[in-house]
Motif scaffolding. Structure first.
Motif, mmCIF file in Angstrom:
data_model
loop_
_atom_site.group_PDB
_atom_site.id
_atom_site.type_symbol
_atom_site.label_atom_id
_atom_site.label_comp_id
_atom_site.label_asym_id
_atom_site.label_seq_id
_atom_site.Cartn_x
_atom_site.Cartn_y
_atom_site.Cartn_z
ATOM 1 N N UNK A 1 -5.018 -3.733 12.243
ATOM 2 C CA UNK A 1 -4.503 -4.769 12.940
ATOM 3 C C UNK A 1 -4.689 -6.394 13.154
ATOM 4 N N UNK A 2 -4.387 -7.175 13.614
ATOM 5 C CA UNK A 2 -5.127 -8.983 13.222
ATOM 6 C C UNK A 2 -5.737 -8.851 14.449
ATOM 7 N N UNK A 3 -6.942 -9.313 14.485
ATOM 8 C CA UNK A 3 -7.753 -9.440 15.130
ATOM 9 C C UNK A 3 -7.607 -9.981 16.262
ATOM 10 N N UNK A 4 -5.978 -10.842 16.515
ATOM 11 C CA UNK A 4 -5.549 -11.834 17.616
ATOM 12 C C UNK A 4 -4.910 -10.745 18.321
ATOM 13 N N UNK A 5 -4.318 -9.876 17.677
ATOM 14 C CA UNK A 5 -3.394 -9.001 18.477
ATOM 15 C C UNK A 5 -4.330 -7.429 19.286
ATOM 16 N N UNK A 6 -5.894 -7.861 19.249
ATOM 17 C CA UNK A 6 -6.924 -6.860 19.404
ATOM 18 C C UNK A 6 -6.555 -6.787 21.184
ATOM 19 N N UNK A 7 -6.442 -5.680 22.745
ATOM 20 C CA UNK A 7 -6.392 -5.908 23.651
ATOM 21 C C UNK A 7 -7.532 -5.963 24.204
ATOM 22 N N UNK A 8 -9.051 -6.209 24.048
ATOM 23 C CA UNK A 8 -9.929 -6.355 23.627
ATOM 24 C C UNK A 8 -11.192 -6.265 23.183
ATOM 25 N N UNK B 1 0.632 -1.236 0.424
ATOM 26 C CA UNK B 1 0.279 0.060 0.302
ATOM 27 C C UNK B 1 0.452 1.453 -0.124
ATOM 28 N N UNK B 2 0.433 1.971 0.310
ATOM 29 C CA UNK B 2 1.320 3.698 0.834
ATOM 30 C C UNK B 2 1.841 3.535 1.664
ATOM 31 N N UNK B 3 2.287 4.831 1.472
ATOM 32 C CA UNK B 3 3.921 4.711 2.942
ATOM 33 C C UNK B 3 2.191 5.350 3.612
ATOM 34 N N UNK B 4 2.653 4.882 5.286
ATOM 35 C CA UNK B 4 1.684 5.667 6.119
ATOM 36 C C UNK B 4 0.529 5.154 5.881
ATOM 37 N N UNK B 5 0.113 3.643 5.544
ATOM 38 C CA UNK B 5 -0.875 3.338 5.757
ATOM 39 C C UNK B 5 -1.949 3.509 7.191
ATOM 40 N N UNK B 6 -3.003 3.739 7.220
ATOM 41 C CA UNK B 6 -3.692 4.806 8.811
ATOM 42 C C UNK B 6 -3.521 2.968 9.435
ATOM 43 N N UNK B 7 -3.368 2.498 10.498
ATOM 44 C CA UNK B 7 -3.395 2.294 11.281
ATOM 45 C C UNK B 7 -4.748 1.796 11.412
ATOM 46 N N UNK B 8 -5.998 0.638 11.406
ATOM 47 C CA UNK B 8 -7.156 0.726 12.368
ATOM 48 C C UNK B 8 -6.938 -0.332 13.199
ATOM 49 N N UNK C 1 -2.862 3.144 16.805
ATOM 50 C CA UNK C 1 -4.715 2.760 16.609
ATOM 51 C C UNK C 1 -5.404 4.386 16.338
ATOM 52 N N UNK C 2 -5.018 4.700 14.762
ATOM 53 C CA UNK C 2 -5.831 6.272 15.479
ATOM 54 C C UNK C 2 -7.361 6.039 14.704
ATOM 55 N N UNK C 3 -7.974 4.229 14.236
ATOM 56 C CA UNK C 3 -9.606 4.539 14.562
ATOM 57 C C UNK C 3 -10.234 3.136 14.747
ATOM 58 N N UNK C 4 -11.386 3.458 14.960
ATOM 59 C CA UNK C 4 -11.321 1.751 15.548
ATOM 60 C C UNK C 4 -13.095 1.626 15.531
ATOM 61 N N UNK C 5 -13.328 0.516 14.169
ATOM 62 C CA UNK C 5 -14.759 0.482 14.529
ATOM 63 C C UNK C 5 -15.205 -0.779 15.682
ATOM 64 N N UNK C 6 -16.197 -0.566 15.783
ATOM 65 C CA UNK C 6 -17.143 -1.648 16.830
ATOM 66 C C UNK C 6 -18.464 -1.973 16.003
#
Length: 321
Positions: free
Chosen positions: A76-83, A35-42, A101-106
Protein backbone atom coordinates in the motif's frame (compact mmCIF):
# COMPACT_ATOMS: atom_id res chain seq x y z
CA UNK A 1 27.41 -32.28 -41.04
CA UNK A 2 29.69 -31.26 -38.16
CA UNK A 3 30.35 -27.89 -39.83
CA UNK A 4 26.61 -27.27 -40.16
CA UNK A 5 26.11 -28.07 -36.49
CA UNK A 6 28.92 -25.76 -35.45
CA UNK A 7 27.39 -22.94 -37.50
CA UNK A 8 24.04 -23.58 -35.82
CA UNK A 9 25.68 -23.44 -32.40
CA UNK A 10 27.41 -20.15 -33.23
CA UNK A 11 24.09 -18.70 -34.38
CA UNK A 12 22.51 -19.93 -31.14
CA UNK A 13 25.14 -18.21 -29.02
CA UNK A 14 24.81 -15.03 -31.08
CA UNK A 15 21.12 -14.98 -30.21
CA UNK A 16 21.93 -15.58 -26.54
CA UNK A 17 24.40 -12.71 -26.68
CA UNK A 18 21.78 -10.36 -28.11
CA UNK A 19 19.38 -11.33 -25.37
CA UNK A 20 21.98 -11.02 -22.62
CA UNK A 21 23.30 -7.56 -23.35
CA UNK A 22 21.51 -4.31 -22.62
CA UNK A 23 22.29 -0.69 -23.34
CA UNK A 24 24.77 0.66 -20.79
CA UNK A 25 23.30 3.06 -18.22
CA UNK A 26 24.47 4.62 -14.99
CA UNK A 27 21.89 2.54 -13.11
CA UNK A 28 20.43 -0.76 -14.13
CA UNK A 29 16.65 -0.56 -13.82
CA UNK A 30 14.74 -3.79 -13.26
CA UNK A 31 11.04 -3.33 -13.84
CA UNK A 32 8.36 -5.99 -13.41
CA UNK A 33 5.13 -4.63 -14.83
CA UNK A 34 2.80 -7.37 -13.63
CA UNK A 35 2.72 -9.78 -10.72
CA UNK A 36 0.64 -12.85 -10.09
CA UNK A 37 -3.10 -12.57 -9.81
CA UNK A 38 -4.10 -12.08 -6.19
CA UNK A 39 -0.84 -10.53 -4.96
CA UNK A 40 -1.04 -10.14 -1.18
CA UNK A 41 -1.82 -6.62 0.06
CA UNK A 42 0.75 -5.53 2.64
CA UNK A 43 1.52 -2.29 4.47
CA UNK A 44 5.13 -1.31 5.11
CA UNK A 45 4.97 1.56 7.59
CA UNK A 46 7.93 3.96 7.24
CA UNK A 47 10.47 2.88 9.83
CA UNK A 48 11.09 5.35 12.65
CA UNK A 49 14.57 6.85 12.40
CA UNK A 50 16.35 7.19 15.76
CA UNK A 51 19.80 8.54 14.95
CA UNK A 52 21.85 11.71 15.18
CA UNK A 53 22.54 11.66 11.44
CA UNK A 54 20.01 12.52 8.69
CA UNK A 55 18.00 9.64 7.24
CA UNK A 56 19.61 9.28 3.82
CA UNK A 57 18.52 5.69 3.18
CA UNK A 58 14.86 4.88 3.80
CA UNK A 59 14.82 1.19 4.72
CA UNK A 60 11.04 0.82 4.41
CA UNK A 61 11.09 2.20 0.85
CA UNK A 62 13.67 -0.40 -0.21
CA UNK A 63 11.63 -3.16 1.45
CA UNK A 64 8.38 -2.05 -0.20
CA UNK A 65 10.09 -1.89 -3.61
CA UNK A 66 11.58 -5.38 -3.13
CA UNK A 67 8.22 -6.92 -2.25
CA UNK A 68 6.48 -5.07 -5.10
CA UNK A 69 9.10 -6.24 -7.59
CA UNK A 70 8.64 -9.87 -6.53
CA UNK A 71 5.11 -9.82 -7.93
CA UNK A 72 3.87 -11.72 -4.86
CA UNK A 73 2.95 -8.65 -2.80
CA UNK A 74 1.06 -5.42 -3.40
CA UNK A 75 2.37 -2.82 -0.92
CA UNK A 76 0.00 0.00 0.00
CA UNK A 77 1.46 3.44 -0.85
CA UNK A 78 2.73 5.21 2.27
CA UNK A 79 0.46 8.18 1.58
CA UNK A 80 -2.60 5.91 1.81
CA UNK A 81 -1.75 4.43 5.20
CA UNK A 82 -4.29 5.35 7.93
CA UNK A 83 -1.52 5.72 10.55
CA UNK A 84 2.19 5.13 11.11
CA UNK A 85 2.44 2.92 14.22
CA UNK A 86 5.89 2.11 15.59
CA UNK A 87 4.87 -0.45 18.25
CA UNK A 88 2.34 -3.28 18.51
CA UNK A 89 0.24 -1.33 21.03
CA UNK A 90 -0.12 1.56 18.54
CA UNK A 91 -1.90 -0.61 15.95
CA UNK A 92 -5.62 -0.04 15.38
CA UNK A 93 -6.49 -3.37 13.77
CA UNK A 94 -9.98 -2.21 12.74
CA UNK A 95 -8.53 0.52 10.51
CA UNK A 96 -6.15 -1.88 8.80
CA UNK A 97 -8.87 -4.50 8.23
CA UNK A 98 -11.04 -1.84 6.59
CA UNK A 99 -8.11 -1.09 4.29
CA UNK A 100 -8.04 -4.75 3.24
CA UNK A 101 -4.48 -5.35 4.39
CA UNK A 102 -3.43 -8.90 5.31
CA UNK A 103 -0.06 -8.07 6.88
CA UNK A 104 1.59 -5.05 8.42
CA UNK A 105 5.30 -4.35 8.97
CA UNK A 106 6.41 -1.81 11.55
CA UNK A 107 9.90 -0.98 12.73
CA UNK A 108 12.63 1.45 13.57
CA UNK A 109 16.24 2.12 12.71
CA UNK A 110 18.30 2.89 15.81
CA UNK A 111 21.81 4.25 16.03
CA UNK A 112 23.66 2.22 18.67
CA UNK A 113 27.18 3.72 18.29
CA UNK A 114 28.97 6.17 16.00
CA UNK A 115 28.70 4.01 12.87
CA UNK A 116 26.61 1.19 14.31
CA UNK A 117 22.89 0.76 13.70
CA UNK A 118 20.20 -1.80 14.43
CA UNK A 119 17.06 -2.40 12.39
CA UNK A 120 14.19 -3.70 14.51
CA UNK A 121 10.93 -4.73 12.90
CA UNK A 122 7.78 -6.78 13.46
CA UNK A 123 5.59 -8.63 10.96
CA UNK A 124 1.95 -8.46 12.02
CA UNK A 125 -1.00 -10.61 10.91
CA UNK A 126 -3.90 -8.17 10.74
CA UNK A 127 -6.61 -10.85 10.54
CA UNK A 128 -5.57 -12.66 13.73
CA UNK A 129 -4.10 -9.55 15.38
CA UNK A 130 -0.92 -11.44 16.22
CA UNK A 131 2.78 -11.02 15.57
CA UNK A 132 4.14 -13.47 12.99
CA UNK A 133 7.79 -12.66 13.64
CA UNK A 134 10.12 -10.03 15.02
CA UNK A 135 13.78 -9.38 14.27
CA UNK A 136 16.70 -7.18 15.27
CA UNK A 137 19.56 -6.91 12.77
CA UNK A 138 22.81 -5.07 13.69
CA UNK A 139 24.46 -3.27 10.79
CA UNK A 140 26.62 -0.33 9.77
CA UNK A 141 25.42 2.85 8.10
CA UNK A 142 27.14 1.95 4.83
CA UNK A 143 25.36 -1.41 4.83
CA UNK A 144 21.84 -0.16 5.54
CA UNK A 145 20.64 -0.80 2.01
CA UNK A 146 21.96 -4.37 1.98
CA UNK A 147 20.40 -4.96 5.40
CA UNK A 148 17.09 -3.64 4.05
CA UNK A 149 17.22 -6.40 1.44
CA UNK A 150 17.74 -8.92 4.27
CA UNK A 151 14.64 -7.47 5.94
CA UNK A 152 12.73 -8.13 2.70
CA UNK A 153 13.98 -11.72 2.66
CA UNK A 154 12.78 -12.31 6.22
CA UNK A 155 9.35 -10.84 5.49
CA UNK A 156 9.02 -12.88 2.31
CA UNK A 157 9.88 -16.11 4.12
CA UNK A 158 7.77 -15.40 7.21
CA UNK A 159 4.62 -14.91 5.14
CA UNK A 160 5.11 -17.21 2.13
CA UNK A 161 7.32 -19.88 3.76
CA UNK A 162 9.74 -19.54 0.85
CA UNK A 163 13.23 -18.07 1.13
CA UNK A 164 13.66 -14.67 -0.45
CA UNK A 165 16.49 -13.65 -2.76
CA UNK A 166 16.55 -9.87 -2.38
CA UNK A 167 19.91 -9.77 -0.58
CA UNK A 168 21.67 -11.38 -3.53
CA UNK A 169 23.55 -9.95 -6.50
CA UNK A 170 23.11 -10.25 -10.23
CA UNK A 171 25.72 -10.43 -12.99
CA UNK A 172 25.00 -9.22 -16.50
CA UNK A 173 26.60 -7.86 -19.67
CA UNK A 174 25.97 -4.44 -21.17
CA UNK A 175 27.06 -3.19 -24.59
CA UNK A 176 27.25 0.28 -26.07
CA UNK A 177 28.59 1.70 -29.32
CA UNK A 178 31.77 3.77 -29.24
CA UNK A 179 33.89 5.31 -31.99
CA UNK A 180 33.78 3.85 -35.51
CA UNK A 181 30.61 1.94 -34.58
CA UNK A 182 32.62 -0.50 -32.51
CA UNK A 183 31.05 -2.14 -29.47
CA UNK A 184 32.22 -1.99 -25.88
CA UNK A 185 31.13 -4.82 -23.60
CA UNK A 186 31.03 -4.59 -19.82
CA UNK A 187 30.59 -7.43 -17.37
CA UNK A 188 28.87 -5.88 -14.35
CA UNK A 189 27.46 -6.92 -10.99
CA UNK A 190 24.78 -5.17 -8.94
CA UNK A 191 22.33 -5.69 -6.12
CA UNK A 192 19.22 -7.66 -7.00
CA UNK A 193 17.36 -4.38 -7.66
CA UNK A 194 20.07 -3.05 -9.97
CA UNK A 195 21.53 -0.65 -7.41
CA UNK A 196 25.29 -0.22 -6.97
CA UNK A 197 26.36 -1.46 -10.40
CA UNK A 198 30.08 -2.17 -10.67
CA UNK A 199 32.10 -3.10 -13.75
CA UNK A 200 34.14 -6.29 -13.37
CA UNK A 201 35.59 -6.43 -16.87
CA UNK A 202 35.50 -4.28 -19.99
CA UNK A 203 36.27 -5.57 -23.49
CA UNK A 204 35.98 -4.70 -27.17
CA UNK A 205 35.01 -8.33 -27.82
CA UNK A 206 31.80 -10.09 -26.72
CA UNK A 207 31.35 -11.29 -23.15
CA UNK A 208 28.74 -13.95 -22.40
CA UNK A 209 27.17 -16.28 -19.83
CA UNK A 210 28.31 -14.96 -16.43
CA UNK A 211 27.82 -17.58 -13.70
CA UNK A 212 28.24 -17.09 -9.94
CA UNK A 213 30.22 -19.40 -7.68
CA UNK A 214 28.25 -20.77 -4.69
CA UNK A 215 29.91 -18.32 -2.27
CA UNK A 216 29.44 -15.36 -4.60
CA UNK A 217 33.17 -14.59 -4.60
CA UNK A 218 33.92 -15.61 -8.21
CA UNK A 219 32.39 -15.33 -11.64
CA UNK A 220 32.87 -17.67 -14.57
CA UNK A 221 32.15 -16.23 -18.01
CA UNK A 222 32.88 -16.54 -21.72
CA UNK A 223 35.12 -14.02 -23.48
CA UNK A 224 35.99 -13.64 -27.17
CA UNK A 225 39.02 -11.41 -26.52
CA UNK A 226 41.30 -13.95 -28.28
CA UNK A 227 38.99 -14.02 -31.33
CA UNK A 228 37.58 -17.33 -30.14
CA UNK A 229 35.49 -18.29 -27.16
CA UNK A 230 37.35 -18.95 -23.91
CA UNK A 231 36.11 -19.53 -20.36
CA UNK A 232 37.56 -17.46 -17.52
CA UNK A 233 37.09 -17.57 -13.75
CA UNK A 234 37.55 -14.22 -12.00
CA UNK A 235 37.81 -13.27 -8.33
CA UNK A 236 35.31 -10.48 -7.60
CA UNK A 237 37.34 -8.69 -4.94
CA UNK A 238 40.88 -8.90 -6.31
CA UNK A 239 40.03 -8.86 -10.01
CA UNK A 240 42.45 -11.72 -10.63
CA UNK A 241 41.25 -14.09 -13.33
CA UNK A 242 42.29 -17.37 -14.89
CA UNK A 243 41.61 -18.81 -18.31
CA UNK A 244 40.39 -22.36 -17.70
CA UNK A 245 39.19 -23.45 -21.16
CA UNK A 246 40.16 -22.26 -24.63
CA UNK A 247 41.33 -23.56 -27.99
CA UNK A 248 39.59 -24.75 -31.11
CA UNK A 249 35.83 -24.98 -31.27
CA UNK A 250 33.29 -23.79 -28.75
CA UNK A 251 34.02 -23.12 -25.08
CA UNK A 252 30.84 -21.95 -23.43
CA UNK A 253 28.11 -22.19 -20.78
CA UNK A 254 30.15 -22.39 -17.56
CA UNK A 255 28.40 -23.41 -14.34
CA UNK A 256 29.96 -23.97 -10.92
CA UNK A 257 29.35 -27.15 -8.94
CA UNK A 258 27.56 -26.70 -5.59
CA UNK A 259 30.90 -26.98 -3.75
CA UNK A 260 32.61 -24.52 -6.12
CA UNK A 261 35.43 -26.95 -6.90
CA UNK A 262 34.51 -27.85 -10.48
CA UNK A 263 32.93 -26.30 -13.53
CA UNK A 264 30.45 -27.63 -16.05
CA UNK A 265 30.95 -26.35 -19.59
CA UNK A 266 30.21 -27.03 -23.23
CA UNK A 267 33.20 -27.76 -25.50
CA UNK A 268 33.53 -28.91 -29.09
CA UNK A 269 37.27 -29.47 -29.60
CA UNK A 270 36.42 -33.10 -30.47
CA UNK A 271 34.13 -31.91 -33.26
CA UNK A 272 30.75 -31.90 -31.49
CA UNK A 273 29.42 -29.74 -28.65
CA UNK A 274 29.27 -31.89 -25.51
CA UNK A 275 29.12 -31.35 -21.76
CA UNK A 276 32.39 -31.54 -19.81
CA UNK A 277 33.22 -31.37 -16.10
CA UNK A 278 36.49 -29.70 -15.13
CA UNK A 279 38.25 -29.87 -11.77
CA UNK A 280 39.30 -26.25 -11.19
CA UNK A 281 42.36 -27.21 -9.15
CA UNK A 282 43.89 -29.84 -11.40
CA UNK A 283 42.22 -28.67 -14.65
CA UNK A 284 41.44 -32.29 -15.45
CA UNK A 285 38.21 -32.64 -17.38
CA UNK A 286 35.76 -35.44 -17.97
CA UNK A 287 33.37 -35.73 -20.88
CA UNK A 288 29.81 -36.28 -19.62
CA UNK A 289 27.87 -36.52 -22.91
CA UNK A 290 28.89 -38.19 -26.17
CA UNK A 291 25.83 -37.67 -28.37
CA UNK A 292 25.97 -36.33 -31.92
CA UNK A 293 23.45 -33.65 -30.92
CA UNK A 294 24.23 -30.17 -29.57
CA UNK A 295 24.42 -30.45 -25.76
CA UNK A 296 24.75 -27.18 -23.84
CA UNK A 297 23.71 -25.04 -20.83
CA UNK A 298 24.36 -27.74 -18.21
CA UNK A 299 23.35 -27.03 -14.60
CA UNK A 300 23.41 -29.03 -11.36
CA UNK A 301 20.29 -30.28 -9.62
CA UNK A 302 19.86 -28.94 -6.06
CA UNK A 303 21.01 -32.24 -4.52
CA UNK A 304 24.21 -32.16 -6.65
CA UNK A 305 23.58 -35.74 -7.81
CA UNK A 306 22.56 -34.99 -11.40
CA UNK A 307 22.91 -32.38 -14.10
CA UNK A 308 20.29 -31.02 -16.46
CA UNK A 309 21.14 -29.65 -19.90
CA UNK A 310 19.65 -28.52 -23.19
CA UNK A 311 19.96 -30.80 -26.22
CA UNK A 312 18.43 -31.07 -29.68
CA UNK A 313 18.87 -34.85 -29.76
CA UNK A 314 15.10 -35.22 -30.00
CA UNK A 315 14.87 -32.97 -33.06
CA UNK A 316 14.34 -29.70 -31.20
CA UNK A 317 15.85 -28.18 -28.03
CA UNK A 318 14.63 -30.04 -24.94
CA UNK A 319 15.82 -30.34 -21.34
CA UNK A 320 17.46 -33.61 -20.33
CA UNK A 321 18.88 -35.04 -17.12
Amino acid sequence: MILVRLILVLVFFAIVQMMAVAQSRDLLEIRITQGIEGALPIAIVPFNWEASTPNRMHVSSVVAADLQRSGRFSPIPAADLPSWPTSFSDINFKDWRLLGVDNLVIGQVKQTHADQFAIEFRIIDIISATQLAGFRIPTKEKNLRLTAHHVSDLIFEAILKVKGAFATRIAYVTVDTIENEQSRYRLQIADSDGYGARTILESREPLLSPAWSPLGDRLAYVSFEDRNSAIFVQDIRSGEREKVASGLGINSSPAFSPDGKSLLMTRSFNGNPDIYLMDLKTKKQRRLTTHTAIDTEARWTPDARHIVFTSDRGGSPQIYR
